[in-house]
Scaffold this active site. Structure first.
Site, mmCIF file in Angstrom:
data_model
loop_
_atom_site.group_PDB
_atom_site.id
_atom_site.type_symbol
_atom_site.label_atom_id
_atom_site.label_comp_id
_atom_site.label_asym_id
_atom_site.label_seq_id
_atom_site.Cartn_x
_atom_site.Cartn_y
_atom_site.Cartn_z
ATOM 1 N N TRP A 130 13.270 -0.208 -11.627
ATOM 2 C CA TRP A 130 11.872 -0.217 -11.192
ATOM 3 C C TRP A 130 11.795 0.504 -9.842
ATOM 4 O O TRP A 130 12.580 0.198 -8.928
ATOM 5 C CB TRP A 130 11.409 -1.669 -11.069
ATOM 6 C CG TRP A 130 10.003 -1.870 -10.611
ATOM 7 C CD1 TRP A 130 8.898 -1.183 -11.007
ATOM 8 C CD2 TRP A 130 9.559 -2.844 -9.665
ATOM 9 N NE1 TRP A 130 7.784 -1.675 -10.381
ATOM 10 C CE2 TRP A 130 8.166 -2.697 -9.538
ATOM 11 C CE3 TRP A 130 10.203 -3.836 -8.915
ATOM 12 C CZ2 TRP A 130 7.404 -3.485 -8.704
ATOM 13 C CZ3 TRP A 130 9.445 -4.623 -8.089
ATOM 14 C CH2 TRP A 130 8.060 -4.454 -7.979
ATOM 15 N N ASP A 211 16.346 -10.077 -11.260
ATOM 16 C CA ASP A 211 14.895 -9.922 -11.213
ATOM 17 C C ASP A 211 14.334 -10.430 -12.545
ATOM 18 O O ASP A 211 14.610 -9.850 -13.601
ATOM 19 C CB ASP A 211 14.559 -8.434 -10.994
ATOM 20 C CG ASP A 211 13.069 -8.224 -10.739
ATOM 21 O OD1 ASP A 211 12.287 -9.193 -10.895
ATOM 22 O OD2 ASP A 211 12.690 -7.094 -10.396
ATOM 23 N N LYS A 246 3.066 -11.500 -14.799
ATOM 24 C CA LYS A 246 2.905 -11.095 -16.192
ATOM 25 C C LYS A 246 2.846 -12.289 -17.134
ATOM 26 O O LYS A 246 1.985 -12.346 -17.996
ATOM 27 C CB LYS A 246 4.060 -10.171 -16.608
ATOM 28 C CG LYS A 246 3.879 -8.731 -16.215
ATOM 29 C CD LYS A 246 4.293 -8.424 -14.832
ATOM 30 C CE LYS A 246 4.126 -6.960 -14.502
ATOM 31 N NZ LYS A 246 4.695 -6.626 -13.211
HETATM 32 C C1 LMR Z 1 5.149 -1.949 -13.074
HETATM 33 O O1 LMR Z 1 6.337 -1.640 -13.045
HETATM 34 O O2 LMR Z 1 4.275 -1.214 -13.540
HETATM 35 C C2 LMR Z 1 4.730 -3.295 -12.562
HETATM 36 O O3 LMR Z 1 5.849 -4.030 -12.202
HETATM 37 C C3 LMR Z 1 3.690 -3.215 -11.512
HETATM 38 C C4 LMR Z 1 4.200 -2.690 -10.203
HETATM 39 O O4 LMR Z 1 3.918 -3.339 -9.181
HETATM 40 O O5 LMR Z 1 4.852 -1.644 -10.146
#
Ligand code: LMR
Length: 399
Positions: A130, A211, A246
């Site tokens: 991420w 996570d 979520k």
């Molecule tokens: C995402 O990856 O789209 C979500 O976790 C929202 C974010 O804050 O990035």
């Protein structure tokens, strides 16, 4: 003072929502930010959440400060949600949780705590991961390293390469794992792979930071916690950052928790005191509303049942959309195999498109996704499926 600060580009994920909102095309499709949507494209408040909110409005009599760790009762139920009631680490009294402003808050507090304990520790992060992991963890001063995770050629988890790097992680470093619904790939670890990683953590003496942002949206509430539960049982120290954005749909309330599993009660108490000192210096105490809703739901068997049924429906809808997308793409683009999308879990999958193709989808069709072709599957709907499938086929074949 600020005249030398340059203008920054918008956030690669959140910026998409802004651009999408401004797009006048009535056919636009938002596959960007990870937000669950129903068939009508809305993100409704879950019925269990609405009921808990009513209950809170009725019962709340004061806006005085709560507690630095959030509601004590909420931390207990959050521990049980994550680890399962009666987990050996809970019985040994070596677990402490605090509520945090979302999963982001939990990750940042974890990073600050790691910095206090071992400033030179490095955090090993999957490639890809991420995008916000980097600023959240690196911003606390930690050095990040990468381990391979996803093979873009075979569209699958590259466990051999992952292991080959993690077997070289020095003792005392931290390895970041995704509990389920890997963001951005959707490719998850199997129970057997979690077992191997747990053995490796024991052998190498690294500390897992897990996570857990999607518990219940992959295989199920229990299944998605397999890794954290196993590691908490077998390892002396585990850190888990949970998000309730979520699975409770509490995005804007910023509800999350940081759970520390320590070697024994004495260390758990010491770490808890350190956590409270970290949060006092960052934001004093967590926001109350979202955690209170989680607290009310998880303390009520009836609301817990309602919530987990709603979550099961969301999970089933995402799986159905995954299968429908594979079928639609097979129809419009038979020469390419997208069957991996149905094997992946959670909100995200990579389509495997080039940046130019992603840009074309946005300019020509108003279909929004991150530049690496990560899509939020939950942003699809039956009525948009054919439009999206056809657009992807056209974007790919005009190369
Ligand atoms: C995402 O990856 O789209 C979500 O976790 C929202 C974010 O804050 O990035």
């Amino acid at each position: 003072m600020f005249e030398d600060l340059p203008l920054l580009p918008s956030d690669p994920i959140l910026g998409l929502s802004v651009a999408y909102r401004e797009d006048p095309n009535p056919d636009k499709v938002d596959l960007g930010v990870g937000v669950y949507r129903n068939e009508a494209g809305a993100t409704p408040i879950m019925a269990a959440v609405a009921a808990a909110e009513q209950e809170r409005l009725r019962a709340e009599t004061s806006k005085a400060y709560t507690f630095p760790a959030g509601y004590p009762g909420a931390n207990e139920v959050v521990n049980e949600l994550l680890l399962g009631a009666g987990h050996s680490a809970l019985r040994a009294d070596r677990v402490r949780s605090i509520q945090t402003p979302g999963g982001c808050g939990a990750l940042r507090v974890a990073a600050e705590l790691i910095t206090r304990a071992r400033p030179k520790a490095r955090v090993w992060v999957s490639t890809p991961s991420w995008a916000n992991h980097v600023p959240l963890l690196g911003g606390a001063g930690l050095t990040l390293e990468e381990y391979p995770y996803y093979d873009y050629e075979s569209h699958s988890l590259d466990f051999e390469s992952m292991l080959s790097v993690l077997t070289r992680v020095p003792a005392g470093d931290v390895v970041l794992f995704h509990a389920s619904c890997h963001n951005p790939s959707g490719a998850d670890l199997s129970p057997e792979q979690w077992r191997q990683l747990t053995d490796l953590a024991l052998e190498r003496n690294f500390v897992p930071l897990i996570d857990s942002a999607y518990q219940g949206l992959g295989e199920g509430l229990e299944e998605d916690a397999f890794g954290p539960r196993l590691m908490a049982e077998r390892l002396p120290e585990v850190i888990v950052a949970s998000s309730f954005s979520k699975n409770f749909g509490l995005y804007r309330e910023r509800a999350g928790a940081l759970t520390l599993v320590s070697a024994n009660t004495e260390q758990a108490l010491a770490c808890h005191s350190q956590l409270l000192s970290v949060t006092r210096g960052l934001y004093s105490m967590p926001p109350a509303h979202g955690s209170a809703i989680v607290d009310i739901i998880l303390h009520s068997p009836e609301l817990t049942r309602l919530w987990s049924d709603e979550l099961a429906q969301m999970r089933a809808r995402i799986q159905g959309l995954r299968q429908a997308l594979v079928a639609t793409l097979a129809n419009h683009l038979p020469e390419r195999d997208f069957s991996f999308i149905a094997r992946e879990r959670g909100m995200f999958s990579f389509l495997g498109l080039s940046e130019a193709q992603v840009a074309r989808l946005r300019t020509d069709y108003s279909i929004y996704m991150t530049a690496n072709s990560r899509i939020n599957v939950a942003g699809l709907s039956d009525d948009k499926m054919d439009y999206v499938g056809r657009a992807i086929a056209q974007a790919v074949s005009t190369d």
